[in-house]
Design an enzyme around this catalytic site. Structure first.
Site, mmCIF file in Angstrom:
data_model
loop_
_atom_site.group_PDB
_atom_site.id
_atom_site.type_symbol
_atom_site.label_atom_id
_atom_site.label_comp_id
_atom_site.label_asym_id
_atom_site.label_seq_id
_atom_site.Cartn_x
_atom_site.Cartn_y
_atom_site.Cartn_z
ATOM 1 N N GLU A 1 45.712 70.091 -1.880
ATOM 2 C CA GLU A 1 46.442 71.084 -1.082
ATOM 3 C C GLU A 1 45.517 71.709 -0.040
ATOM 4 O OE1 GLU A 1 47.620 75.692 -1.370
ATOM 5 O OE2 GLU A 1 47.190 74.616 -3.235
ATOM 6 N N ASP B 1 46.351 71.267 3.870
ATOM 7 C CA ASP B 1 46.618 72.458 4.677
ATOM 8 C C ASP B 1 45.843 72.398 5.996
ATOM 9 O OD1 ASP B 1 47.517 75.380 4.969
ATOM 10 O OD2 ASP B 1 45.343 75.577 5.039
ATOM 11 N N ASP C 1 52.867 74.030 -1.733
ATOM 12 C CA ASP C 1 51.582 73.475 -2.158
ATOM 13 C C ASP C 1 51.650 71.958 -2.314
ATOM 14 O OD1 ASP C 1 50.617 76.033 -2.190
ATOM 15 O OD2 ASP C 1 50.641 76.254 -4.370
ATOM 16 N N GLU D 1 51.699 70.123 1.054
ATOM 17 C CA GLU D 1 50.366 70.036 1.650
ATOM 18 C C GLU D 1 49.477 69.065 0.875
ATOM 19 O OE1 GLU D 1 49.998 74.472 3.658
ATOM 20 O OE2 GLU D 1 49.379 74.201 1.572
#
Length: 230
Positions: free
Chosen positions: A40, A44, A111, A114
């Site tokens: 994640e 991101d 989450d 990502e």
């Protein structure tokens, strides 16, 4: 038995060579230590960069401030959660017993979305994951109403007020995290050292608590005559 992911591959527009990366991207920390959190973190950063580049190329006449507002809208929780639901990721998320029922929780969907990006990058390369992200976002960007993207989030607004008045940025810190994994409540402190102002706020995620704390500080600054300059 290896789970059947061919349907998900088709939805994502990408087939994993190493399916264990996908499994990890779908696995919540309540299930095992080998979960999606590191993926994640990676995803991101990749998503933020790709969307920034797409917007820069797509809207050559937009100012930096407007581009930042649009990017924030495109990579924030509710947008990612909706995309995750469109991709039916909720049907594949792997949760531990303490998290059962959390498949459609916004934070988990965000989450996992990502983490999937991070997993695709590690399974392929940057050019490939960029192409995948661009394909995912084409319908979103094509239907953007730029006039609707007007309001800065509270943290961005607070930052501008402080910088315009020659003040340093606030410091945010988590004070407490209460509740079970799927019902957590974060208490965040926002501190302005220059003004000696300290506020606290609660939220169901760190991001939400920080936004609420920023809004509280904006209200205090307004009472002291500090406003955003147009």
């Amino acid at each position: 038995m290896v789970p059947e992911y061919s349907r998900l591959y088709k939805i994502l527009g990408y087939s994993f060579k190493n399916y264990t990366l996908l499994v990890r991207a779908l696995t919540h920390r309540s299930k095992t230590k080998k979960n999606y959190e590191r993926l994640e973190f990676l995803g991101d950063s990749i998503l933020g960069f790709v969307i920034a580049e797409v917007l820069y190329m797509e809207f050559p006449d937009l100012a930096e401030g407007k581009l930042s507002q649009i990017r924030s809208k495109l990579v924030k929780g509710v947008t990612l959660a909706n995309l995750a639901l469109n991709f039916k990721l909720d049907e594949y998320i792997i949760l531990g017993a303490s998290e059962q029922g959390g498949h459609k929780r916004e934070k988990i969907l965000e989450d996992v979305f990502e983490a999937i990006i991070g997993a695709i990058y590690l399974d392929s390369d940057f050019a490939t994951v960029k192409k995948v992200i661009v394909n995912w976002y084409k319908p979103v960007i094509s239907t953007l109403n730029l006039d609707d993207v007007k309001v800065k989030d509270s943290k961005s607004k607070l930052q501008e007020i402080l910088l315009q008045n020659g003040l340093s940025l606030p410091e945010y810190s988590i004070e407490t995290i209460d509740g079970k994994d799927h019902e957590q409540e974060f208490t965040v402190k926002a501190l302005s050292n220059d003004l000696n102002i300290e506020v606290r706020a609660k939220g169901t995620s760190r991001k939400k608590a920080e936004q609420k704390a920023a809004e509280k500080m904006i209200q205090i600054l307004s009472q002291q005559g500090l406003h955003e300059k147009k």
